[in-house]
Design a protein around this motif. Structure first.
Motif, PDB file in Angstrom:
ATOM      1  N   ILE A 253       0.818  -1.217   0.000  1.00  0.00           N
ATOM      2  CA  ILE A 253       0.000   0.000   0.000  1.00  0.00           C
ATOM      3  C   ILE A 253       0.850   1.264   0.000  1.00  0.00           C
ATOM      4  CG2 ILE A 253      -0.278   0.065   2.522  1.00  0.00           C
ATOM      5  CD1 ILE A 253      -3.265   0.872   1.697  1.00  0.00           C
TER       6      ILE A 253
ATOM      7  N   LYS B 152     -11.942  -3.587   2.053  1.00  0.00           N
ATOM      8  CA  LYS B 152     -11.678  -4.021   3.417  1.00  0.00           C
ATOM      9  C   LYS B 152     -12.975  -4.208   4.195  1.00  0.00           C
ATOM     10  CE  LYS B 152      -7.584  -4.606   2.844  1.00  0.00           C
ATOM     11  NZ  LYS B 152      -6.503  -3.653   2.771  1.00  0.00           N
TER      12      LYS B 152
ATOM     13  N   ALA C 204      -3.750  -4.521  -1.012  1.00  0.00           N
ATOM     14  CA  ALA C 204      -3.855  -3.353  -1.881  1.00  0.00           C
ATOM     15  C   ALA C 204      -3.182  -3.634  -3.232  1.00  0.00           C
ATOM     16  CB  ALA C 204      -3.205  -2.142  -1.216  1.00  0.00           C
TER      17      ALA C 204
ATOM     18  N   SER D 150      -9.390   5.432  -5.592  1.00  0.00           N
ATOM     19  CA  SER D 150      -8.654   4.254  -5.123  1.00  0.00           C
ATOM     20  C   SER D 150      -8.885   4.038  -3.642  1.00  0.00           C
ATOM     21  CB  SER D 150      -7.166   4.416  -5.366  1.00  0.00           C
ATOM     22  OG  SER D 150      -6.908   4.713  -6.696  1.00  0.00           O
TER      23      SER D 150
ATOM     24  N   TRP E 152      -5.376  -5.861  -5.190  1.00  0.00           N
ATOM     25  CA  TRP E 152      -6.490  -5.082  -5.726  1.00  0.00           C
ATOM     26  C   TRP E 152      -6.098  -4.357  -7.006  1.00  0.00           C
ATOM     27  CZ3 TRP E 152      -6.400   0.370  -5.844  1.00  0.00           C
ATOM     28  CH2 TRP E 152      -7.592   0.970  -6.240  1.00  0.00           C
TER      29      TRP E 152
ATOM     30  N   LEU F 118     -10.478   0.715  -2.091  1.00  0.00           N
ATOM     31  CA  LEU F 118      -9.722  -0.091  -1.123  1.00  0.00           C
ATOM     32  C   LEU F 118     -10.491  -0.209   0.188  1.00  0.00           C
ATOM     33  CD1 LEU F 118      -5.975   0.932  -1.434  1.00  0.00           C
ATOM     34  CD2 LEU F 118      -6.964  -1.328  -1.707  1.00  0.00           C
TER      35      LEU F 118
END
Lengths: 372, 259
Positions: free
Chosen positions: A24, B127, A58, B119, A61, B123
């Motif tokens: 991240i 989560k 992250a 973003s 993703w 994200l």
């Protein structure tokens, strides 16, 4: 660092080689790097994850996002040489992303909806305030018959906190108001040599208007806000609910003692303020206008009628009811969050001061019609 | 998953609160990749220990090293580095009541990354989903969520920066058995996929059996034993026997053995 975490497209093998840290902290760097890479417009490509040193969700993703973007163009992506853990992570993130089928966007209401919503909210608040007053009144009526339910302890602690502990600040403030008023009026009066008339002006303005208003405003800042915050916290903490379930109404234990307490103390504080306001004026007249203590006190009862004092004191209980009922009401309106305690405390003070001034204006008109 | 790298190392920790000793020369270490349970009777300083590791409470003496840095004397800069690498789920969730769940989860991203808004949102939603919440919970305020959902929301916020280390303070307290079991699953799941190290203060015997690799038992101001559950309950220390020997302790043990 750049050489390691670079994303490189190899057009011969049709491979996108991913390297380095896919975490991240590195994500925005990777994003900008991805944007600068030109990928083919058709044909299948494969992602080579062999040299990814670290990947977190992250990073996973980001890889999936890229895949989806390519899939929309009809390009199939194959993942090769990803470590077992990385593939597992990608699979789990992918599974979660698929759950998110449609993106939830909150519709912004238009202007009319907002105006309507606010009007209804205000109206509802007014209605619930009236209901609150009604409920309190009926509670008070019920309690009159049962003196054993009167909460003397709560009442005396309210009187101590709102009255006794407020004495120094009210005294200081009123003294300064007396000084300021005398100074401003004295300058004008001295021009005409009408020094002694300061007694009339000061007596009337302090007793009728300044003392009750200043005291009420001060008390709504000191006490009204405290009422809202303390009752609001009790509400958040479910203490109010606990009382209700134990068969003790919050009105009986918390609200009525607070309202009664202020009802008793505010006229007394106003009287206290009268004393120090006049005293401040007296000190100033002595210094600036050369009026001796004896002259001042001799003239005071002759020119300032008792009526002025009674009118001033008479407003105080009304102001007390305004401050205490708004303070308690706003406290009971607190909902769910710490934010709400703050908002309601602000509202409590602003509304209390607003209504005090409105009430004062109404009194002025009323008294002048009655020729008092 | 368990490596030998020590991620938290506590040496000779002494804490005083209100004139009495809470910890007296306490030693404890946590290895990377493990789930460490911290138990002990009420008032044995479990939460205090966690607060000290998090640099929220200052110990009287002793050393606490997290990721190899001394916490008690860390400069703000070093501390910030460490703070980015851990996530905390507090006992009362500590979700910011004035923000929606989505904003709550996005908060650490906003503070610690330079990502663009889209973003960050994606994200954060990822989560929230990973924490097992439905998508529509994202736009609700904490007060509008049930207790179990608030816990999951708190966990989503704790894992949003993909930390290496997570602290859970009584994660299953106040949840119904079903939800608590689901939460245990969730913790295990996240631990295995994200390779987390977890320090978990708990009273929940089922969680201890199910989730932890090792359990540290606090009592008399020191760690009386750090062992896997199965061997900890055989520890002859009377305090430990008293704690696990009750009816509930045995029931939890049998339930676990039966699985």
């Amino acid at each position: 660092m750049t050489a390691q975490s670079a994303i490189q497209y190899d057009s011969n093998t049709k491979q996108l080689v991913l390297r380095g840290n896919w975490e991240i902290g590195n994500l925005s760097h990777l994003q900008s790097m991805l944007a600068s890479i030109s990928l083919p417009e058709k044909g299948d490509i494969s992602f080579n994850g062999e040299s990814i040193s670290k990947m977190d969700s992250a990073g996973a993703w980001l890889i999936l996002q890229l895949q989806n973007k390519l899939a929309q163009k009809g390009i199939q992506v194959k993942e090769i040489h990803f470590s077992e853990q990385a593939s597992k992570l990608i699979a789990i993130v992918n599974e979660k992303l698929e759950e998110k089928t449609e993106s939830l966007e909150i519709k912004k209401p238009n202007m009319f909806a907002i105006v309507g919503y606010n009007s209804i909210t205000q109206l509802n608040e007014l209605l619930s305030f009236l209901a609150f007053i009604g409920k309190l009144t009926s509670e008070a009526m019920r309690l009159i018959l049962y003196p054993s339910h009167w909460r003397w302890g709560s009442l005396s602690s309210v009187i101590y906190r709102t009255g006794f502990q407020g004495l120094p600040i009210i005294a200081l403030l009123s003294f300064l108001i007396g000084v300021v008023l005398t100074y401003q009026m004295g300058l004008q009066l001295r021009n005409y040599g009408a020094n002694i008339f300061i007694v009339d002006l000061l007596g009337l303005s302090v007793l009728r208007e300044f003392a009750p208003l200043i005291t009420a405003i001060m008390v709504s800042g000191r006490t009204g806000s405290a009422y809202t915050a303390s009752i609001g916290m009790m509400k958040l903490n479910q203490e109010i609910d606990a009382l209700d379930t134990m068969g003790v109404t919050p009105a009986e234990l918390l609200l009525i003692p607070r309202i009664m307490g202020l009802f008793i103390t505010l006229p007394l504080l106003t009287m206290w303020s009268d004393i120090f306001g006049v005293f401040g004026g007296m000190v100033m007249s002595n210094n600036m206008l050369g009026i001796s203590w004896y002259d001042f006190l001799h003239r005071f009862p002759q020119t300032v009628p008792l009526r002025s004092f009674i009118i001033g004191i008479g407003k105080a209980p009304v102001f007390a009811l305004i401050i205490a009922s708004i303070g308690c009401f706003q406290g009971m309106q607190v909902k769910n969050s710490a934010e709400s305690v703050g908002q309601n405390t602000t509202r409590s003070v602003v509304l209390a001061i607003f209504f005090i001034i409105v009430a004062d204006a109404i009194f002025s008109v009323m008294f002048s019609k009655m020729k008092l | 998953m368990t490596h030998d790298e020590t991620i938290i190392d506590i040496k000779n920790l002494t804490t005083k609160m209100g004139g009495t000793f809470v910890h007296k020369n306490l030693n404890l270490s946590v290895k990377r990749g493990e789930v460490l349970g911290v138990v002990g009777g009420s008032g044995t300083g479990k939460t205090t220990l966690m607060r000290e590791i998090l640099d929220l409470t200052e110990p009287v003496s002793g050393s606490i090293r997290v990721f190899g840095h001394e916490i008690t004397t860390a400069t703000p800069k070093v501390l910030l580095e460490i703070q980015r690498r851990w996530g905390v789920l507090f006992q009362s969730n500590a979700l910011f009541s004035s923000l929606t769940l989505l904003e709550n989860v996005m908060f650490p991203l906003k503070e610690h990354t330079t990502l663009n808004a889209d973003s960050m949102r994606d994200l954060a939603i990822l989560k929230i989903l990973m924490a097992g919440l439905p998508l529509d919970a994202a736009y609700k305020y904490p007060a509008e969520l049930s207790g179990g959902m608030q816990k999951r929301g708190g966990l989503a916020r704790a894992i949003v920066l993909d930390p290496e280390l997570i602290f859970l303070d009584e994660p299953t307290a106040g949840l119904d058995p079903n939800t608590a079991a689901g939460f245990d699953e969730l913790i295990l799941n996240l631990q295995s996929t994200m390779g987390l190290t977890i320090v978990m203060v708990t009273h929940d015997l089922d969680s201890l059996w199910k989730v932890t690799n090792r359990v540290a038992f606090l009592g008399n101001g020191v760690v009386l034993g750090v062992e896997p559950m199965a061997s900890l309950i055989k520890n002859p220390n009377p305090l430990i026997q008293e704690f696990f020997g009750g009816q509930r302790g045995r029931a939890a043990e049998q339930g676990y053995r039966a699985d």
